[in-house]
Design a protein around this motif. Structure first.
Motif, PDB file in Angstrom:
ATOM      1  N   TYR A   1      -6.544  17.980  51.295  1.00 39.23           N
ATOM      2  CA  TYR A   1      -5.392  17.356  50.654  1.00 39.23           C
ATOM      3  C   TYR A   1      -4.142  17.308  51.526  1.00 39.23           C
ATOM      4  N   ASN A   2      -4.088  18.128  52.587  1.00 39.51           N
ATOM      5  CA  ASN A   2      -2.913  18.067  53.455  1.00 39.51           C
ATOM      6  C   ASN A   2      -2.866  16.784  54.278  1.00 39.51           C
ATOM      7  N   THR A   3      -3.997  16.130  54.377  1.00 42.61           N
ATOM      8  CA  THR A   3      -4.031  14.888  55.150  1.00 42.61           C
ATOM      9  C   THR A   3      -3.711  13.660  54.303  1.00 42.61           C
ATOM     10  N   ILE A   4      -3.568  13.857  52.994  1.00 41.81           N
ATOM     11  CA  ILE A   4      -3.309  12.733  52.080  1.00 41.81           C
ATOM     12  C   ILE A   4      -1.804  12.502  51.964  1.00 41.81           C
ATOM     13  N   SER A   5      -1.417  11.233  52.029  1.00 39.56           N
ATOM     14  CA  SER A   5       0.023  10.900  52.037  1.00 39.56           C
ATOM     15  C   SER A   5       0.579  10.720  50.639  1.00 39.56           C
ATOM     16  N   GLN A   6       0.118  11.528  49.711  1.00 43.22           N
ATOM     17  CA  GLN A   6       0.659  11.563  48.354  1.00 43.22           C
ATOM     18  C   GLN A   6       0.893  13.010  47.965  1.00 43.22           C
ATOM     19  N   PRO A   7       1.954  13.291  47.186  1.00 44.52           N
ATOM     20  CA  PRO A   7       2.169  14.669  46.718  1.00 44.52           C
ATOM     21  C   PRO A   7       1.014  15.114  45.829  1.00 44.52           C
ATOM     22  N   ILE A   8       0.498  16.323  46.071  1.00 41.55           N
ATOM     23  CA  ILE A   8      -0.631  16.852  45.307  1.00 41.55           C
ATOM     24  C   ILE A   8      -0.359  18.304  44.937  1.00 41.55           C
ATOM     25  N   LEU A   9      -0.682  18.630  43.681  1.00 38.61           N
ATOM     26  CA  LEU A   9      -0.649  20.006  43.203  1.00 38.61           C
ATOM     27  C   LEU A   9      -1.994  20.341  42.594  1.00 38.61           C
ATOM     28  N   LEU A  10      -2.478  21.545  42.841  1.00 41.81           N
ATOM     29  CA  LEU A  10      -3.674  22.053  42.181  1.00 41.81           C
ATOM     30  C   LEU A  10      -3.248  23.243  41.323  1.00 41.81           C
ATOM     31  N   LEU A  11      -3.580  23.190  40.043  1.00 37.53           N
ATOM     32  CA  LEU A  11      -3.152  24.216  39.093  1.00 37.53           C
ATOM     33  C   LEU A  11      -4.353  24.827  38.406  1.00 37.53           C
ATOM     34  N   ASP A  12      -4.199  26.081  37.978  1.00 44.22           N
ATOM     35  CA  ASP A  12      -5.252  26.676  37.165  1.00 44.22           C
ATOM     36  C   ASP A  12      -5.014  26.340  35.690  1.00 44.22           C
ATOM     37  N   GLU A  13      -5.878  26.843  34.814  1.00 44.02           N
ATOM     38  CA  GLU A  13      -5.777  26.499  33.399  1.00 44.02           C
ATOM     39  C   GLU A  13      -4.500  27.022  32.757  1.00 44.02           C
ATOM     40  N   ASN A  14      -3.872  28.026  33.385  1.00 44.43           N
ATOM     41  CA  ASN A  14      -2.614  28.572  32.867  1.00 44.43           C
ATOM     42  C   ASN A  14      -1.391  27.880  33.459  1.00 44.43           C
ATOM     43  N   LYS A  15      -1.614  26.760  34.136  1.00 43.35           N
ATOM     44  CA  LYS A  15      -0.547  25.947  34.698  1.00 43.35           C
ATOM     45  C   LYS A  15       0.180  26.656  35.841  1.00 43.35           C
ATOM     46  N   CYS A  16      -0.537  27.547  36.540  1.00 48.99           N
ATOM     47  CA  CYS A  16       0.007  28.194  37.729  1.00 48.99           C
ATOM     48  C   CYS A  16      -0.480  27.445  38.973  1.00 48.99           C
ATOM     49  N   VAL A  17       0.372  27.412  39.985  1.00 49.32           N
ATOM     50  CA  VAL A  17       0.081  26.631  41.184  1.00 49.32           C
ATOM     51  C   VAL A  17      -0.882  27.397  42.092  1.00 49.32           C
ATOM     52  N   LEU A  18      -1.990  26.732  42.416  1.00 49.99           N
ATOM     53  CA  LEU A  18      -2.919  27.284  43.389  1.00 49.99           C
ATOM     54  C   LEU A  18      -2.657  26.726  44.781  1.00 49.99           C
ATOM     55  N   PHE A  19      -2.165  25.484  44.822  1.00 48.62           N
ATOM     56  CA  PHE A  19      -1.965  24.847  46.117  1.00 48.62           C
ATOM     57  C   PHE A  19      -1.018  23.656  45.951  1.00 48.62           C
ATOM     58  N   ALA A  20      -0.100  23.507  46.921  1.00 53.48           N
ATOM     59  CA  ALA A  20       0.789  22.335  46.989  1.00 53.48           C
ATOM     60  C   ALA A  20       0.664  21.775  48.403  1.00 53.48           C
ATOM     61  N   ASN A  21       0.387  20.485  48.531  1.00 51.88           N
ATOM     62  CA  ASN A  21       0.122  19.941  49.874  1.00 51.88           C
ATOM     63  C   ASN A  21       1.417  19.625  50.632  1.00 51.88           C
ATOM     64  N   LYS A  22       1.250  19.244  51.885  1.00 48.42           N
ATOM     65  CA  LYS A  22       2.406  19.018  52.759  1.00 48.42           C
ATOM     66  C   LYS A  22       3.295  17.879  52.263  1.00 48.42           C
ATOM     67  N   GLU A  23       2.681  16.837  51.715  1.00 46.29           N
ATOM     68  CA  GLU A  23       3.466  15.697  51.246  1.00 46.29           C
ATOM     69  C   GLU A  23       4.329  16.087  50.045  1.00 46.29           C
ATOM     70  N   PHE A  24       3.809  16.970  49.201  1.00 48.16           N
ATOM     71  CA  PHE A  24       4.609  17.480  48.089  1.00 48.16           C
ATOM     72  C   PHE A  24       5.830  18.221  48.635  1.00 48.16           C
ATOM     73  N   GLU A  25       5.609  19.045  49.652  1.00 47.84           N
ATOM     74  CA  GLU A  25       6.730  19.777  50.258  1.00 47.84           C
ATOM     75  C   GLU A  25       7.719  18.810  50.899  1.00 47.84           C
ATOM     76  N   ARG A  26       7.208  17.771  51.594  1.00 45.73           N
ATOM     77  CA  ARG A  26       8.103  16.838  52.262  1.00 45.73           C
ATOM     78  C   ARG A  26       9.010  16.112  51.267  1.00 45.73           C
ATOM     79  N   GLN A  27       8.438  15.719  50.126  1.00 43.30           N
ATOM     80  CA  GLN A  27       9.218  14.915  49.190  1.00 43.30           C
ATOM     81  C   GLN A  27      10.104  15.747  48.266  1.00 43.30           C
ATOM     82  N   THR A  28       9.682  16.984  47.989  1.00 36.57           N
ATOM     83  CA  THR A  28      10.437  17.788  47.010  1.00 36.57           C
ATOM     84  C   THR A  28      11.153  18.989  47.613  1.00 36.57           C
TER      85      THR A  28
END
Length: 576
Positions: free
Chosen positions: A23-50
């Motif tokens: 997902y770090n190679t994808i040019s769209q913001p991406i978040l992966l969350l568990d069932e409790n809505k906690c963040v497991l992973f945020a990709n580089k594009e998410f960091e760049r934009q936010t």
């Protein structure tokens, strides 16, 4: 990191490495969350934009990853996560405000199954908006707008349909007297107040709850996963407490309170119905004294619809008060001299559906008090009454006809009554002794010190005061001497109920005690000559009632004065 901050479902490091590589190679913001809505992973594009990095976000609830002061930015996304866990997609849009720009992201949310575990995969795409869709978040507070609130509530209700044990609560906030802030202070201060209210609410609800600003001074909250109604009431009361804490804005100290309506929806209820019930409860809170929390009950509906109709009528009327509001004038007669002493100004509002009909004031006044429009309406009423005095004083200077005008409890307690009266006198140049202010008996049960202060200030400028409907409430005869008013108006029930010799004696007793307390006495409800004779025998000073005349238009009242000035006059034949 506390236990509740850690992801509820642990992913092996090799799996996270796979996500990072993919997902770090994808040019769209991406978040992966568990069932409790906690963040497991945020990709580089998410960091760049936010500007929110994977290291900062990982392990935290999605509701808490936004920077300080911008937690509203993730609320729309949080609200969208209550979707079918079978893998269906859901769409939502949220607004993130960076230091120098606005960022609008459309999220596609999917459920991903991996090694018997399920995750939320959130993929975003930046979008441009224009026109009415320009923002989905409020520019002043940064909170989501009503459209996001409605979408979130719709999804939560869908979840309730699937899970009958799941419950939520909906709160509607209406700031008390906010129109006073906007009228008396700058727009910047009003915006500061709104921002502070939004921040207080957002920071004192639970993670995952949705907070939105609807319009003007209204806010909405969805409390997600409420188990008991008492839990929702407790949260609402805490929010009410936090809001009412004094704050300073540009060196000015403010106390802002809110009337809060609360409703616990049942499964399958429509969003519009839920919001309407909240609104009804909120109006009940406002009409019941403000700064309260009221839980919706079914019996509110009929009353609330009437309230909303009158509020709409009031707002439209205030756009052009001289066209929509008017006074009828009811004569108050000197029973000894048999002459008109003054008139009571009776407020009326034209019915737009029936131009020849008008609406009586009690319900309208209550709505004006509840909505904060009473100050605007009250100022108009006082100025109109003094303008009428000025006209009659010019036309019939020797008659010295006064006017008695009613003042609302809210005007008294907010301190606007005195200024409105003083300004009207200065503007019209009338003799203040021709103006009398009528106060209701119920006012003295609230804060007699404040009433005394107002009456004292009115006395200083020559305006007298009158206690209306004495005997209809709780004021005792023995209290008369302690009331700082100049005149009492004895309630019509002393005359209009079936007469006995005891009743006649009681009326005389009340009048005698009032005079002993140095109060002038007006007897209301004189409908016959017998009533009039009873008032005369009992020692009353003035009388008012249908035996003389009902309330009449200013032109007819002027004709009464003209008859009196010419000597062609009979108090029992005013309309003949």
């Amino acid at each position: 990191m506390s236990a509740d901050q850690k992801p509820a479902l642990h992913v092996q490091e090799t799996q996270l490495e796979y996500f990072e590589l993919a997902y770090n190679t994808i040019s769209q913001p991406i978040l992966l969350l568990d069932e409790n809505k906690c963040v497991l992973f945020a990709n580089k594009e998410f960091e760049r934009q936010t500007n929110i990095s994977n290291e900062v976000a990982r392990g935290k609830s999605i509701a808490s990853i936004a920077p300080e002061g911008q937690h509203h930015a993730t609320q729309a996304l949080v609200a969208s996560l209550d979707i079918n866990m079978s893998g269906k997609r859901s769409y939502s849009t949220m607004w993130l405000k960076g230091e120098h720009e606005e960022l609008h992201l459309a999220w596609t949310i999917s459920v991903v199954a991996l090694h018997s575990m399920r995750y939320f995969l959130c993929v975003a795409q930046e979008i441009s908006v224009s026109g009415d869709e320009r923002q989905l978040n409020d520019r002043i507070t940064g909170l989501p707008k009503k459209v996001i609130f409605d979408r979130a509530l719709t999804r939560i209700m869908q979840r309730m349909d699937r899970d009958k044990s799941f419950r939520c609560a909906v709160l509607m906030f209406d700031l008390d007297d906010f129109k006073k802030v906007t009228h008396l202070h700058s727009l910047d201060i009003a915006h500061d107040v709104l921002r502070r209210v939004g921040k207080v609410i957002s920071e004192n609800v639970r993670k995952g709850d949705v907070v939105a600003r609807f319009d003007s001074d209204k806010f909405g909250v969805i409390l997600d996963g409420i188990k008991e109604q008492s839990d929702a009431v407790h949260i609402a009361q805490e929010l009410r407490y936090y809001l009412e804490q004094p704050q300073e804005y540009d060196g000015r100290r403010f106390v802002v309170t809110a009337s809060i309506g609360l409703y616990i929806p049942a499964p399958s209820e429509k969003v519009d119905v839920i919001k309407a019930h909240c609104d009804e409860a909120m109006h009940k809170a406002k009409s019941g004294g403000k700064n309260r929390v009221v839980v919706y009950k079914k019996e509110f509906t009929k009353t609330s619809r009437r309230h909303l109709d009158l509020e709409s009528l009031l707002i439209k009327g205030l756009d052009s008060p001289h066209d929509n509001f008017f006074f009828n004038y009811m004569p108050i007669v000197d029973v000894d001299k048999k002459r008109i002493h003054k008139f009571e100004a009776l407020l009326r509002i034209r019915d737009p559906q029936q131009p020849n009909h008008f609406i009586l004031p009690p319900d309208l006044i209550k709505v004006a008090e509840d909505t904060g429009y009473i100050n605007q309406l009250g100022r108009w009423a006082i100025l109109s009454a003094t303008m009428q005095i000025a006209q009659w004083s010019k036309q019939y200077p020797l008659e010295r006809i006064g006017v008695s005008v009613n003042v609302s409890l809210v005007q008294v307690f907010r301190g606007t009554a005195y200024e409105a009266i003083k300004d009207a006198i200065e503007q019209t140049g009338i003799d203040p002794q021709l103006l009398s202010v009528e106060l209701t008996e119920s006012m003295f049960a609230h804060d007699i010190a404040r009433i005394q202060q107002l009456i004292g200030k009115l006395k200083d400028i020559g305006v007298s005061s009158s206690l209306d409907d004495f005997g209809a409430g709780q004021t005792q005869i023995r209290q008369l001497s302690s009331l700082p008013i100049d005149e009492i108006k004895i309630d019509k029930s002393f005359l209009t109920r079936p007469f006995t010799s005891h009743d006649r004696g009681q009326l005389g007793h009340v009048i005698a005690l009032a005079k002993h307390a140095q109060k002038t006495v007006v007897c209301e409800g004189i409908e016959t000559k017998t009533h009039y004779q009873t008032v005369v025998r009992s020692g009353g000073d003035f009388g008012q009632g249908f035996a003389f005349s009902a309330g009449v238009e200013p032109m007819i009242a002027s004709a009464f004065i003209r008859k009196q000035a010419s000597g062609d006059f009979n108090i029992f034949d005013l309309t003949g």
